[in-house]
Design a protein around this motif. Structure first.
Motif, PDB file in Angstrom:
ATOM      1  N   ARG A   1      83.582  -9.613  39.057  1.00 25.99           N
ATOM      2  CA  ARG A   1      83.840  -8.578  40.026  1.00 25.99           C
ATOM      3  C   ARG A   1      85.144  -8.191  40.458  1.00 25.99           C
ATOM      4  NH1 ARG A   1      79.587  -6.249  44.636  1.00 25.99           N
ATOM      5  NH2 ARG A   1      80.880  -4.449  45.312  1.00 25.99           N
ATOM      6  N   PRO A   2      85.955  -9.127  40.846  1.00 27.86           N
ATOM      7  CA  PRO A   2      87.453  -8.926  41.384  1.00 27.86           C
ATOM      8  C   PRO A   2      88.215  -8.223  40.407  1.00 27.86           C
ATOM      9  CG  PRO A   2      86.523 -10.957  42.274  1.00 27.86           C
ATOM     10  CD  PRO A   2      85.611 -10.537  41.204  1.00 27.86           C
ATOM     11  N   TYR A   3      88.058  -8.661  39.128  1.00 22.36           N
ATOM     12  CA  TYR A   3      88.771  -8.465  38.000  1.00 22.36           C
ATOM     13  C   TYR A   3      88.495  -6.922  37.647  1.00 22.36           C
ATOM     14  CZ  TYR A   3      90.645  -8.200  33.070  1.00 22.36           C
ATOM     15  OH  TYR A   3      91.132  -8.171  31.987  1.00 22.36           O
ATOM     16  N   ILE A   4      87.084  -6.896  37.554  1.00 18.63           N
ATOM     17  CA  ILE A   4      86.770  -5.271  37.313  1.00 18.63           C
ATOM     18  C   ILE A   4      87.263  -4.293  38.251  1.00 18.63           C
ATOM     19  CG2 ILE A   4      84.634  -3.742  37.212  1.00 18.63           C
ATOM     20  CD1 ILE A   4      83.222  -6.008  35.645  1.00 18.63           C
ATOM     21  N   GLU A   5      86.930  -4.614  39.638  1.00 18.16           N
ATOM     22  CA  GLU A   5      87.452  -3.690  40.743  1.00 18.16           C
ATOM     23  C   GLU A   5      89.000  -3.447  40.677  1.00 18.16           C
ATOM     24  OE1 GLU A   5      85.742  -5.452  44.148  1.00 18.16           O
ATOM     25  OE2 GLU A   5      83.812  -4.405  43.872  1.00 18.16           O
ATOM     26  N   ASP A   6      89.539  -4.361  40.260  1.00 22.91           N
ATOM     27  CA  ASP A   6      91.479  -4.039  40.075  1.00 22.91           C
ATOM     28  C   ASP A   6      91.603  -3.442  38.808  1.00 22.91           C
ATOM     29  OD1 ASP A   6      91.725  -6.109  42.345  1.00 22.91           O
ATOM     30  OD2 ASP A   6      92.364  -7.599  40.924  1.00 22.91           O
ATOM     31  N   HIS A   7      90.764  -3.583  37.891  1.00 23.15           N
ATOM     32  CA  HIS A   7      90.837  -2.487  36.769  1.00 23.15           C
ATOM     33  C   HIS A   7      90.633  -1.280  37.112  1.00 23.15           C
ATOM     34  CE1 HIS A   7      90.805  -1.391  32.514  1.00 23.15           C
ATOM     35  NE2 HIS A   7      89.661  -1.124  32.915  1.00 23.15           N
TER      36      HIS A   7
ATOM     37  N   ARG B   1      88.674   2.128  32.806  1.00 19.70           N
ATOM     38  CA  ARG B   1      87.628   2.634  32.602  1.00 19.70           C
ATOM     39  C   ARG B   1      86.514   1.384  32.850  1.00 19.70           C
ATOM     40  NH1 ARG B   1      87.242   7.628  29.824  1.00 19.70           N
ATOM     41  NH2 ARG B   1      84.917   7.153  30.244  1.00 19.70           N
ATOM     42  N   LEU B   2      85.394   1.614  33.194  1.00 18.85           N
ATOM     43  CA  LEU B   2      84.431   0.247  33.415  1.00 18.85           C
ATOM     44  C   LEU B   2      84.039  -0.094  32.068  1.00 18.85           C
ATOM     45  CD1 LEU B   2      82.766  -1.438  34.968  1.00 18.85           C
ATOM     46  CD2 LEU B   2      80.911   0.202  34.837  1.00 18.85           C
ATOM     47  N   HIS B   3      83.705   0.885  31.107  1.00 18.74           N
ATOM     48  CA  HIS B   3      83.446   0.376  29.805  1.00 18.74           C
ATOM     49  C   HIS B   3      84.606  -0.355  29.091  1.00 18.74           C
ATOM     50  CE1 HIS B   3      81.715   0.982  25.743  1.00 18.74           C
ATOM     51  NE2 HIS B   3      82.828   1.420  25.302  1.00 18.74           N
ATOM     52  N   GLN B   4      85.843  -0.242  29.332  1.00 20.93           N
ATOM     53  CA  GLN B   4      86.525  -1.147  28.585  1.00 20.93           C
ATOM     54  C   GLN B   4      86.401  -2.520  28.597  1.00 20.93           C
ATOM     55  OE1 GLN B   4      90.055   0.893  30.642  1.00 20.93           O
ATOM     56  NE2 GLN B   4      90.700   1.875  28.807  1.00 20.93           N
ATOM     57  N   ILE B   5      85.747  -2.868  29.730  1.00 20.25           N
ATOM     58  CA  ILE B   5      85.467  -4.417  30.300  1.00 20.25           C
ATOM     59  C   ILE B   5      84.008  -4.541  29.743  1.00 20.25           C
ATOM     60  CG2 ILE B   5      85.166  -6.213  31.744  1.00 20.25           C
ATOM     61  CD1 ILE B   5      87.666  -4.778  33.420  1.00 20.25           C
TER      62      ILE B   5
ATOM     63  N   ALA C   1      82.242   5.780  36.561  1.00 17.37           N
ATOM     64  CA  ALA C   1      81.513   4.670  36.629  1.00 17.37           C
ATOM     65  C   ALA C   1      82.151   3.601  37.458  1.00 17.37           C
ATOM     66  CB  ALA C   1      81.191   4.196  35.093  1.00 17.37           C
ATOM     67  N   GLY C   2      81.411   2.993  38.130  1.00 14.74           N
ATOM     68  CA  GLY C   2      82.131   1.794  39.277  1.00 14.74           C
ATOM     69  C   GLY C   2      80.903   0.894  39.147  1.00 14.74           C
ATOM     70  N   TRP C   3      81.037  -0.049  40.176  1.00 12.85           N
ATOM     71  CA  TRP C   3      80.205  -1.226  40.277  1.00 12.85           C
ATOM     72  C   TRP C   3      78.793  -0.970  40.480  1.00 12.85           C
ATOM     73  CZ3 TRP C   3      81.581  -5.743  38.764  1.00 12.85           C
ATOM     74  CH2 TRP C   3      80.769  -6.737  39.225  1.00 12.85           C
ATOM     75  N   ASP C   4      78.560   0.192  40.917  1.00 16.00           N
ATOM     76  CA  ASP C   4      77.095   0.730  40.901  1.00 16.00           C
ATOM     77  C   ASP C   4      76.392   0.452  39.833  1.00 16.00           C
ATOM     78  OD1 ASP C   4      78.742   2.850  40.410  1.00 16.00           O
ATOM     79  OD2 ASP C   4      76.936   4.019  40.151  1.00 16.00           O
ATOM     80  N   VAL C   5      77.054   0.879  38.717  1.00 16.21           N
ATOM     81  CA  VAL C   5      76.563   0.472  37.418  1.00 16.21           C
ATOM     82  C   VAL C   5      76.089  -0.846  37.156  1.00 16.21           C
ATOM     83  CG1 VAL C   5      76.796   0.630  34.860  1.00 16.21           C
ATOM     84  CG2 VAL C   5      77.696   2.645  36.418  1.00 16.21           C
TER      85      VAL C   5
ATOM     86  N   ALA D   1      73.282  -1.896  39.083  1.00 17.18           N
ATOM     87  CA  ALA D   1      71.878  -1.214  38.151  1.00 17.18           C
ATOM     88  C   ALA D   1      71.642  -2.252  37.249  1.00 17.18           C
ATOM     89  CB  ALA D   1      72.001   0.152  37.967  1.00 17.18           C
ATOM     90  N   ALA D   2      72.551  -2.564  36.459  1.00 14.55           N
ATOM     91  CA  ALA D   2      72.344  -3.626  35.345  1.00 14.55           C
ATOM     92  C   ALA D   2      71.463  -4.983  35.845  1.00 14.55           C
ATOM     93  CB  ALA D   2      73.406  -3.667  34.415  1.00 14.55           C
ATOM     94  N   LEU D   3      72.216  -5.558  36.870  1.00 14.82           N
ATOM     95  CA  LEU D   3      72.096  -6.316  37.318  1.00 14.82           C
ATOM     96  C   LEU D   3      70.441  -6.409  37.946  1.00 14.82           C
ATOM     97  CD1 LEU D   3      75.064  -7.932  39.082  1.00 14.82           C
ATOM     98  CD2 LEU D   3      73.698  -9.198  37.482  1.00 14.82           C
TER      99      LEU D   3
END
Length: 327
Positions: free
Chosen positions: A267-273, A279-283, A313-317, A320-322
Motif C-alpha cells: 500500500r505505501p508503495y502504491i500510494e507513493d506511485h 498509474r495503478l495498473h503499472q503495479i 484508479a486508486g486504492w478503492d480498486v 474492492a479486489a480484496l
C-alpha cells in the motif's frame, strides 16, 4: 582497478523476463520473499550508455538482493555500461547468453553468443574488470546443431578461466531459426542430467539450473541433486505465493506471509506511485497471480484487470479486489 569477489548463485532466483520483471514487479516479489535474488529485465548495453539511465537502471532499495542483466557482445561497450551501472548499487551484474529472440540475434548477443565462446570470454573479462560486484553469466546448453555434451563443457571451462564463478544454465538448447522465444522455452527437451554432470565436472563454479521448474518443491529436489541454486521464471510470476512465499526456508527463514499481508505491504508503495503521477495498473498487472488457486482468485484478477486501468484508479480498486478474496 580491483576485481570484485566471484560470488555465488542464489538458492532461488526469479528469472529476468522482458516486459515482466520491471521495478514494480521486483518490489512486489520482495514483499513475499526476503532472500530470493531478483533480476531486472535484460537491458542492452547501448541503451544504458545512450538511453534514460534512471528509468532503465533505477530501483527501490528494498529490492536487494537484485541483479542487473545486460545484453551485449562488445567488451568495451559492455565495460562502459557496467561502469555506469556500478553507481546504481546492484548486487550482481549478469551477461545474457541465453535469449533466442530475433532482436538479440540481429545484435549478435543473447543465445547466439554460444557460438562464439572466445567473444564471451573477452566480454566477461571486460565486465569483471569494470564491475564493483560479482559478474555472472546465464546461458543455454547449446544452440541449433551444436552437441551440448561437447559445447557446454568447453563453454564452462572458458567461463571458469575468466574468473567468473556464477553461472545459470537454462537446461535446453535454443533454436535460433524456426522457433519463437516462447517455443524455445517449451519445445527443446530439458536435459537436467547434463547440468548435474557439469556441476560435478566444475565444482569450482556455482551453478544454478533454469528451465521447466514449476514449484518450490521442484527447486528443493534439484538442489538436493547437486546444483547450487534454481532460477524460476513464469511459475514465480503467475503463482508467486506458491513459489516465493516458502523460498526463505531455504535460508533458514520463515514462510508465514499471507496474500493479504503482501497487499498491505504494497500500500505505501502504491500510494507513493499514484501521488507521483503513476498509474495503478503499472503495479497491479504484476499482482494478478497473488491469489492463484485460492477462493476468489478469478474475481480478484477480473477487478484488477478491468478497473486498475482507469485514469482515476486508486486504492478503492484494491479494496474492492480484496473484498472478493478476503471476506
Amino acid at each position: 582497478m580491483s576485481v570484485p569477489p566471484a560470488g555465488t548463485v542464489a538458492k532461488i532466483a526469479v528469472a529476468p523476463m522482458i516486459n515482466w520483471t520491471d521495478r514494480h514487479c521486483r518490489f512486489f516479489h520482495r514483499q513475499i520473499t526476503r532472500h530470493a535474488r531478483l533480476f531486472t529485465e535484460m537491458v542492452v548495453d547501448q541503451a544504458i550508455i545512450h538511453g534514460p539511465r534512471d528509468r532503465l537502471l533505477g530501483f527501490h532499495p528494498a529490492e536487494h538482493p537484485v541483479a542487473l542483466q545486460i545484453g551485449g557482445s562488445e567488451p568495451e561497450v559492455l565495460a562502459r555500461a557496467v561502469r555506469i551501472a556500478n553507481d546504481y548499487g546492484y548486487d550482481e551484474i549478469n551477461l545474457n547468453v541465453g535469449c533466442p529472440s530475433d532482436r538479440v540475434q540481429s545484435g549478435c548477443f543473447g543465445a547466439v553468443l554460444m557460438k562464439y565462446p572466445a567473444r564471451v570470454s573477452d566480454c566477461l573479462i571486460a565486465m569483471r574488470e569494470a564491475a564493483r560486484v560479482p559478474v555472472s553469466v546465464k546461458c543455454r546448453i547449446g544452440v541449433d546443431d551444436q552437441t551440448p555434451e561437447e559445447v557446454l563443457p568447453h563453454f564452462l571451462q572458458m567461463v571458469s578461466d575468466t574468473g567468473i564463478r556464477q553461472v545459470t544454465i537454462h537446461a535446453r538448447k535454443a533454436w535460433l531459426k524456426g522457433l519463437s522465444p516462447k517455443e524455445n522455452r517449451e519445445i527443446p527437451p530439458l536435459d537436467y542430467p547434463l547440468v548435474f554432470h557439469m556441476k560435478a565436472e566444475f565444482p569450482d563454479l556455482s551453478i544454478a539450473l533454469n528451465g521447466g521448474v514449476q514449484t518450490l518443491d521442484d527447486a528443493r529436489r534439484l538442489i538436493d541433486r547437486g546444483v547450487d541454486g534454481v532460477m524460476i521464471g513464469r511459475a514465480a510470476y503467475h503463482d508467486p505465493m506458491s513459489v516465493l512465499a516458502g523460498a526463505d526456508t531455504l535460508w533458514g527463514g520463515a514462510a508465514t506471509v499471507a496474500p493479504a499481508e503482501v497487499v498491505a505491504r504494497m500500500r505505501p508503495y502504491i500510494e507513493d506511485h499514484l501521488r507521483e503521477g503513476g498509474r495503478l495498473h503499472q503495479i497491479t498487472r504484476h499482482m494478478l497471480g497473488l491469489y492463484t488457486n485460492r477462493p476468489g482468485a478469478r474475481l480478484w484478477r477480473r477487478i484488477l484487470s478491468e478497473h486498475a486501468t482507469r485514469d482515476d484508479a486508486g486504492w478503492d480498486v484494491m479494496d474492492a479486489a480484496l473484498a472478493a478474496v478476503e471476506p
